[in-house]
Scaffold this active site. Structure first.
Site, PDB file in Angstrom:
ATOM      1  CG  ASP A 105      -0.330   0.004   2.524  1.00 56.56           C
ATOM      2  OD1 ASP A 105       0.387   0.971   2.825  1.00 56.56           O
ATOM      3  OD2 ASP A 105      -0.538  -0.951   3.296  1.00 56.56           O
ATOM      4  CE  LYS A 106       0.196   8.012  -2.910  1.00 50.38           C
ATOM      5  NZ  LYS A 106      -0.849   8.878  -3.535  1.00 50.38           N
TER       6      LYS A 106
END
Length: 236
Positions: A105-106
């Site tokens: 994820d970011k």
């Protein structure tokens, strides 16, 4: 050969991504919208005898298979979106076409495998193969030994109970966890269910691959030996 498997071998992504393209009606086979059950006819030299197109553009056999490793930084989005300036796609070479094996994820960082080998991607991603990924995690406050035991035995959140895994304390506020599952934001949700917040999450290994001295934000091709060892481990 099944259509999705052939598409993966052509370097358009994993079998899962190929299935999404088929479901969206973006793949045509001999002029007709393709179906998952459509077989592909291969000649004696393994050349495809059918006309396959993606969005009206012909699909041919994959370019040379390539394998890269990226030390992803926080803020890079693993979705391949041209319009997103934070997208991973802007870090990748134009050729060969590379796709991430799974996502970070970011807000997370660390090891990301990039390849156009759809078969390898399928084996690494499919839950039935249960391949391991190891992470170093830092929480917002010190945790107890009971937290370690709960994380290792499996955590219930929403309608999910995670599988048992290996958890090792690294410091008062950080631990190492090795997962064979690949649930969305799994470590963050496990920690949250037990009353903690993840403030740093780094993937440090994927099967036989490790970051070693690769700088954050940097990428490099795998050596032939690394590819051979990874493929051998995947087929065990």
């Amino acid at each position: 050969m099944r259509l999705a498997k052939y598409l993966a071998q052509c370097g358009i992504g994993s079998r899962r991504e190929a299935c999404r393209l088929i479901e969206a009606g973006r793949i045509t086979l001999n002029g007709h919208i393709a179906r998952h059950t459509d077989p592909i006819r291969l000649g004696e030299s393994l050349n495809c005898l059918d006309n396959i197109e993606l969005d009206s553009a012909p699909i041919t056999k994959t370019e040379t298979l390539a394998y890269w490793i990226l030390n992803k930084a926080v803020g890079t989005d693993c979705r391949l979106l041209e319009q997103d300036e934070t997208s991973l796609i802007h870090l990748l070479p134009k050729a060969p076409r590379l796709y991430p094996v799974g996502r970070l994820d970011k807000d997370s960082r660390g090891l990301l495998l990039l390849t156009n080998d759809g078969e390898l991607t399928h084996k690494l991603m499919h839950p039935s193969f249960a391949h391991s990924k190891t992470y170093h995690v830092r929480l917002n406050r010190p945790f107890t030994d009971d937290f370690v035991e709960q994380m290792a035995s499996g955590v219930q959140y929403k309608e999910v109970r995670t599988l048992p895994c290996k958890v090792t304390r690294l410091s008062a506020m950080s631990f190492e966890i090795a997962l064979t599952q690949g649930l969305n934001r799994q470590i963050r949700r496990m920690s949250s269910a037990l009353g903690y917040k993840v403030i740093d999450l780094q993937r440090v290994s994927l099967m036989t691959l490790t970051l070693e001295s690769l700088a954050e934000g940097a990428m490099r091709p795998l050596t032939q030996q690394e590819v051979a060892v990874l493929k051998a481990a995947v087929t065990i």
